[in-house]
Write a protein that holds these residues in place. Sequence first.
Motif, mmCIF file in Angstrom:
data_model
loop_
_atom_site.group_PDB
_atom_site.id
_atom_site.type_symbol
_atom_site.label_atom_id
_atom_site.label_comp_id
_atom_site.label_asym_id
_atom_site.label_seq_id
_atom_site.Cartn_x
_atom_site.Cartn_y
_atom_site.Cartn_z
ATOM 1 N N TYR A 1 -0.723 -80.319 -26.487
ATOM 2 C CA TYR A 1 -0.617 -79.341 -25.421
ATOM 3 C C TYR A 1 0.481 -79.715 -24.422
ATOM 4 O O TYR A 1 1.276 -78.875 -24.010
ATOM 5 N N PHE A 2 0.523 -80.977 -24.028
ATOM 6 C CA PHE A 2 1.469 -81.393 -23.000
ATOM 7 C C PHE A 2 2.897 -81.573 -23.502
ATOM 8 O O PHE A 2 3.838 -81.466 -22.743
ATOM 9 N N PHE A 3 3.083 -81.860 -24.785
ATOM 10 C CA PHE A 3 4.415 -82.215 -25.260
ATOM 11 C C PHE A 3 4.955 -81.336 -26.379
ATOM 12 O O PHE A 3 5.991 -81.627 -26.943
ATOM 13 N N MET A 4 4.290 -80.264 -26.718
ATOM 14 C CA MET A 4 4.804 -79.395 -27.781
ATOM 15 C C MET A 4 5.615 -78.258 -27.185
ATOM 16 O O MET A 4 5.581 -77.996 -25.995
ATOM 17 N N GLY A 5 6.347 -77.581 -28.036
ATOM 18 C CA GLY A 5 7.116 -76.421 -27.612
ATOM 19 C C GLY A 5 8.587 -76.606 -27.929
ATOM 20 O O GLY A 5 9.115 -77.706 -27.871
ATOM 21 N N SER A 6 9.220 -75.508 -28.279
ATOM 22 C CA SER A 6 10.654 -75.541 -28.532
ATOM 23 C C SER A 6 11.251 -74.178 -28.215
ATOM 24 O O SER A 6 10.558 -73.167 -28.197
ATOM 25 N N VAL A 7 12.544 -74.195 -27.972
ATOM 26 C CA VAL A 7 13.307 -72.985 -27.692
ATOM 27 C C VAL A 7 14.466 -72.967 -28.690
ATOM 28 O O VAL A 7 15.203 -73.942 -28.790
ATOM 29 N N SER A 8 14.606 -71.876 -29.437
ATOM 30 C CA SER A 8 15.652 -71.780 -30.455
ATOM 31 C C SER A 8 16.399 -70.454 -30.330
ATOM 32 O O SER A 8 16.009 -69.466 -30.941
ATOM 33 N N PRO A 9 17.478 -70.437 -29.558
ATOM 34 C CA PRO A 9 18.257 -69.199 -29.468
ATOM 35 C C PRO A 9 19.264 -69.095 -30.612
ATOM 36 O O PRO A 9 19.739 -70.106 -31.129
#
Length: 170
Positions: free
Chosen positions: A23-31
């Motif tokens: 929960y605290f360290f996941m996530g990504s942004v891919s433009p």
Amino acid sequence: MKGQNVVLRIILAVLFIAGLCLYFFMGSVSPKVEKDTIIVESTLSADAEIMLSEIEECLLYDSVDTAMPSMAFQNFKVKCGWFSSTQFGPHKLTVYNNVEKFIILKTNDSYTVFNCKTIEATEKFYNEITEAMNSLKTEVEPDTETVPTPEITPEPTPILTPDIGGESTY
């Protein structure tokens, strides 16, 4: 029976800690730019799709006011979703928290704010967008080469002068 309860509690504690870490360290942004559309993909919120033809301005900022989340997810790594700020009003925001460079796309009715994993990658993607916008403009705009218009000279206006014999001549 007591030993099974201890094992179950340990398993639950490990799962809980793993869940918190995710929960605290996941996530990504891919433009990415695909043909005539900019797509900003995020693992934690709905993707943003903006047509190049709808973009009024593409800006590169060193900082933005992310302000109040309206419908958003945020953790130590990313902020994703709808935010509201005095700078842009309600807007779609998909950013890495540790990157201090932001691309702002202004359309006729909203703003989209995002960045890439690094400052360098954000600057590079900004250049890709501006190149794609410029190439779209050259495709859409007609050839602006001027074609000379033929010069039209008016015919002389006849002047009537009275003739003593009662006839008019030109």
